[in-house]
Design an enzyme around this catalytic site. Structure first.
Site, PDB file in Angstrom:
ATOM      1  N   HIS A   1       0.622  -1.221  -0.031  1.00 49.93           N
ATOM      2  CA  HIS A   1       0.095  -0.034   0.002  1.00 49.93           C
ATOM      3  C   HIS A   1       0.735   1.071   0.115  1.00 49.93           C
ATOM      4  O   HIS A   1       0.915   1.827  -0.924  1.00 49.93           O
ATOM      5  CB  HIS A   1      -0.862  -0.178   1.123  1.00 49.93           C
ATOM      6  CG  HIS A   1      -1.720   1.452   1.569  1.00 49.93           C
ATOM      7  ND1 HIS A   1      -2.476   1.965   0.523  1.00 49.93           N
ATOM      8  CD2 HIS A   1      -1.533   2.218   2.574  1.00 49.93           C
ATOM      9  CE1 HIS A   1      -2.907   2.945   1.136  1.00 49.93           C
ATOM     10  NE2 HIS A   1      -2.208   3.096   2.436  1.00 49.93           N
TER      11      HIS A   1
ATOM     12  N   HIS B   1       3.870   7.341   5.237  1.00 45.82           N
ATOM     13  CA  HIS B   1       2.500   7.731   5.987  1.00 45.82           C
ATOM     14  C   HIS B   1       1.852   6.648   6.898  1.00 45.82           C
ATOM     15  O   HIS B   1       0.979   7.278   7.661  1.00 45.82           O
ATOM     16  CB  HIS B   1       1.356   8.069   4.760  1.00 45.82           C
ATOM     17  CG  HIS B   1       0.848   7.039   4.003  1.00 45.82           C
ATOM     18  ND1 HIS B   1       1.148   6.369   3.070  1.00 45.82           N
ATOM     19  CD2 HIS B   1      -0.488   6.695   4.401  1.00 45.82           C
ATOM     20  CE1 HIS B   1       0.134   5.312   2.673  1.00 45.82           C
ATOM     21  NE2 HIS B   1      -0.645   5.507   3.485  1.00 45.82           N
TER      22      HIS B   1
ATOM     23  N   GLU C   1       1.305   5.415  12.787  1.00 45.94           N
ATOM     24  CA  GLU C   1      -0.237   4.914  12.992  1.00 45.94           C
ATOM     25  C   GLU C   1       0.077   3.615  13.373  1.00 45.94           C
ATOM     26  O   GLU C   1      -0.484   2.972  14.434  1.00 45.94           O
ATOM     27  CB  GLU C   1      -1.009   5.218  12.146  1.00 45.94           C
ATOM     28  CG  GLU C   1      -2.507   4.775  12.391  1.00 45.94           C
ATOM     29  CD  GLU C   1      -3.321   5.718  13.462  1.00 45.94           C
ATOM     30  OE1 GLU C   1      -2.696   6.844  13.887  1.00 45.94           O
ATOM     31  OE2 GLU C   1      -4.570   5.556  13.527  1.00 45.94           O
ATOM     32  N   ASP C   2       0.614   2.775  12.354  1.00 48.49           N
ATOM     33  CA  ASP C   2       0.275   1.330  12.458  1.00 48.49           C
ATOM     34  C   ASP C   2       1.452   0.210  12.913  1.00 48.49           C
ATOM     35  O   ASP C   2       1.496  -0.635  12.963  1.00 48.49           O
ATOM     36  CB  ASP C   2       0.113   0.931  10.882  1.00 48.49           C
ATOM     37  CG  ASP C   2      -1.261   1.227  10.566  1.00 48.49           C
ATOM     38  OD1 ASP C   2      -2.076   1.700  11.590  1.00 48.49           O
ATOM     39  OD2 ASP C   2      -1.600   1.527   9.479  1.00 48.49           O
TER      40      ASP C   2
ATOM     41  N   ASP D   1      -3.485   8.569  -1.092  1.00 45.38           N
ATOM     42  CA  ASP D   1      -3.732   7.491   0.182  1.00 45.38           C
ATOM     43  C   ASP D   1      -5.105   6.912  -0.247  1.00 45.38           C
ATOM     44  O   ASP D   1      -5.579   5.745  -0.151  1.00 45.38           O
ATOM     45  CB  ASP D   1      -3.357   7.938   1.615  1.00 45.38           C
ATOM     46  CG  ASP D   1      -3.763   6.864   2.552  1.00 45.38           C
ATOM     47  OD1 ASP D   1      -3.322   5.687   2.287  1.00 45.38           O
ATOM     48  OD2 ASP D   1      -4.299   7.264   3.529  1.00 45.38           O
TER      49      ASP D   1
ATOM     50  N   ASP E   1     -24.741  13.968 -23.531  1.00 49.32           N
ATOM     51  CA  ASP E   1     -23.119  14.105 -23.513  1.00 49.32           C
ATOM     52  C   ASP E   1     -22.622  13.094 -22.798  1.00 49.32           C
ATOM     53  O   ASP E   1     -21.750  13.395 -21.639  1.00 49.32           O
ATOM     54  CB  ASP E   1     -23.094  15.641 -23.037  1.00 49.32           C
ATOM     55  CG  ASP E   1     -23.747  16.175 -22.031  1.00 49.32           C
ATOM     56  OD1 ASP E   1     -24.476  15.205 -21.263  1.00 49.32           O
ATOM     57  OD2 ASP E   1     -23.750  17.306 -21.704  1.00 49.32           O
TER      58      ASP E   1
HETATM   59 MN    MN Z   1      -2.583   4.558   4.033  1.00 49.46          MN
END
Ligand code: MN
Length: 694
Positions: free
Chosen positions: A48, A72, A76-77, A139, A260
């Site tokens: 990811h 990123h 957090e993880d 993300d 359209d």
């Molecule tokens: Mn992410």
């Protein structure tokens, strides 16, 4: 999955001087940090962030942005710390990673319009650096592409709602329309699967019917432009299901009526060629009136530039054509990212002081120049946004307050009663003073107590109108109660100093322009009504309850002294009477047989009825009437009294038994003869057992 070397090559292609060591280091660091974590799809988690980094490189963003893409999710993880990141990658990257992490912690669950707008503002305010938002959007793009792997339908719907209400509009606002279109379309599929399928089936039918429609139109357009010596790239693009659905709703039309569905693009080298192409197309095809728009002269608010026209195409159906230069095209697709990235090897200095990016200025410019017409943030709104702070309840609800707002403002924003009883506050888990000013993202937990009430000192630090008016209202009501109480005491003092039993019936508050007795007490307490006036009113009130002073002749005094009729015996014309001098009150007239005269020492004043006076004065006599306890008894005695020409001024049930009512009735009569008639009338009634004058 993209390899480290592939990523570096991708970046070096547009930025030959890129800091490849940093990229390589971040790639390995993130891969190791995520270790054997797995995504919902079962693939390694690192797939990811690597993919996010690749998408950012496709947008030709700077190295810190791409490194942020790789890192990123590590705060957090994984167990990587802020300090670790700062030591290895420096403050700029750490600042960006932290920004993305903060955004990830926000859970959006509302679908109320104003909440959505507040959330978007909150995300913008929290982003601080526009690159944080770009990384976050990319993300989200990758998360949406892989959303099918999430097993829970509920979770998928929540993410889809957040995407459609928060992230897609943000992407649109900063002009990143390709990302916006894609995430919106995937979200639409998960939120409204039936509508999505219905539109997809229709699109498929249209496609199979006009097999070569797109290709033929492209060929035709290319040919006529080439004949005019314009080198153009023509392409046809099918609109997304979601944008068709929105259009159907906006115009309230069916899918058949939307002509359209395919938008054709003519991309040329110069602005001049845009207008030349337009001329050529209008010469060869019949124009559909009212559909031409010049967004080159007047760009859209998010800086979108293009010429739009709709003509009757070779197959006799309306076709929408957008004409633009390559640069306009890139801005139309990528928005701010296009401004942000490297253009034609023209390298933006990177890696220095983040302030050099002047991100505040660019963010504000984008906000000012973005959005659909409905959501234009005009200058005043922008100021408002600048002056707002976004906080959360423990349940995660977003509360928007003006900048400088304190925890007390927050409490009042939730509910007046919460504000009024707010005794303590925990901000982000820590107890803080009530005057603490809130910051973006604070989680605020209000502690209340039923014994707490607003204090006037709060007025000095709260900033919202709501809190101010609630505190003022409470303090005023408290003041009001105090003044009313004071006024009542003062009035009672006036009564006792006038030697009159306190009775609210004697208070004619309406003569002081007060609508209620409470208002009267309040005004007395505030000193608006003077006690002298109260005194005059009380003595007047008492005398006016009986007859006028003219009815009595005071034999030992000259006129001018106040005369009252005693309430105990209610003398009426014809009774034998005697006056009693009462200091500070005047003369009180009793019947000579009144029991009250036997008590204490009285200063007697000779009085007599002023019989010469032709006045129309009336008198009140008190009767004790015993009636049978039946519902109709009351009506019978009131009829009897009024049929005699007298009137009832007061009825009191003194005693009530199973069989009888014992009543005290005050009747207004002209004189003794009249009273006698009234009593006689009562005695004739079947339900009346006895009538006696007191
Ligand atoms: Mn992410």
């Amino acid at each position: 999955m993209i390899t480290s070397a592939e990523l570096i090559n991708l970046v070096k292609a547009y930025d030959p001087e890129a800091n490849v060591d940093m990229l390589r280091k971040a790639y390995i660091f993130a891969m190791e940090a995520h270790g054997n974590q797995k995504r919902a799809s079962g693939s390694p988690y690192f797939y990811h962030p690597a993919e996010v980094a690749r998408l950012l490189a496709d947008l030709r963003l700077d190295v810190p942005s791409i490194v942020t893409g790789l890192l990123h999710d590590v705060l957090e993880d994984t167990c990587v710390t802020f300090e670790e990141l700062e030591e290895i990658f420096g403050s700029e990257v750490t600042f960006l990673v932290e920004g993305v992490t903060k955004l990830s912690k926000v859970n959006y669950s509302s679908s109320k319009a104003h909440q959505a707008e507040n959330f978007r503002k909150f995300l913008l305010a929290t982003s601080q650096d526009i690159r944080v938002l770009i990384v976050k959007l990319v993300d989200r793009l990758h998360n949406m592409r892989t959303i099918n792997y999430i097993a829970s339908i509920e979770k998928r719907k929540r993410i889809a709602l957040e995407t459609i209400e928060i992230y897609a509009p943000l992407a649109e606002r900063i002009g990143m329309s390709v990302i916006k279109d894609e995430i919106e379309d995937i979200a639409f599929y998960h939120l409204h699967p039936n509508e999505y399928r219905a539109i997809s089936v229709k699109l498929e039918q249209i496609r199979s019917k006009d097999d070569n429609f797109v290709q033929n139109t492209i060929t035709d357009l290319t040919r006529v432009l080439k004949e005019a010596n314009i080198d153009a790239t023509v392409s046809g693009r099918e609109k997304k299901a979601y944008s068709i659905w929105k259009k159907m709703q906006r115009r309230n039309v069916s899918l058949e009526q939307i002509n359209d569905i395919i938008a054709f693009r003519v991309i040329v080298k110069t602005v001049e060629q845009c207008y030349l192409s337009l001329g050529v197309i209008h010469t060869h095809f019949q124009i559909m009136p009212g559909r031409f728009k010049d967004y080159i002269s007047i760009p859209k608010l998010n800086n979108y530039r293009s010429l739009h026209t709709t003509v009757i195409g070779p197959l006799k159906q309306g076709i929408e054509i957008q004409i633009r230069t390559e640069e306009m095209h890139r801005i139309a697709d990528e928005g701010i990212a296009a401004h942000w990235s490297y253009k034609d090897g023209n390298v933006i200095p990177s890696g220095d002081d983040p302030k050099k990016y002047n991100w505040v200025k660019s963010l504000l410019t984008i906000l000012q120049n973005s959005g659909t017409p409905e959501e234009i943030m005009d200058h005043s709104k922008l100021e408002m946004f600048d002056n707002e702070v976004f906080c959360f309840t423990p349940a995660g609800d977003l509360i928007t307050l003006p900048r400088g707002a304190t925890v007390v403002d927050f409490a009042y924003e939730i509910h007046t009663s919460i504000g009024n009883t707010c005794i303590g506050v925990r901000v982000n888990g820590k107890m803080v003073p009530l005057k603490t000013v809130l910051r973006n993202g604070d989680q605020v937990d209000i502690i209340t107590s039923p014994y707490q009430h607003p204090e006037s000192s709060w007025e000095r630090f709260v900033v919202t109108g709501k809190a101010k008016s609630c505190i003022r209202k409470f303090i005023k009501s408290q003041e009001k109660a105090e003044f009313m109480n004071l006024g009542l005491q003062l009035v009672q003092n006036v009564f006792s100093s006038s030697q009159i039993a306190f009775s609210e019936q004697l208070i004619d508050y309406k003569s002081f322009s007060c609508s209620t007795i409470g208002r009267f007490y309040y005004n007395v307490g505030r000193g608006i009504i003077s006690l002298n006036n109260v005194r005059t009113m009380i003595s007047n009130g008492e005398s006016s309850k009986s007859l006028t002073e003219e009815a009595i002749c005071l034999m030992d005094f000259s006129p001018g002294i106040a005369v009252h009729f005693a309430e105990c015996c209610h003398p009426i014309l014809g009774d034998k009477i005697i006056g009693v001098l009462v200091p500070q009150k005047g003369v009180v007239v009793h019947i000579t047989s009144c029991d009250h005269l036997k008590k204490g020492k009285n200063i007697f004043v000779r009085t007599k009825w002023n019989k010469d006076d032709e006045s129309e004065s009336t008198f009140i006599a008190r009767l004790r009437i015993v009636i049978i306890n039946k519902t109709e008894s009351f009506a019978i005695i009131t009829n009897a009294i009024s049929s005699s020409g007298a009137s009832i001024t007061n009825i009191k049930v003194e005693h009530r038994s199973v069989d009888f009512f014992d009543l005290l009735v005050d009747v207004r009569v002209n004189d003794m003869i009249h009273l006698g008639e009234a009593q006689a009338a009562l005695r004739t009634c079947a339900n009346v057992r006895s009538v006696r004058r007191l």
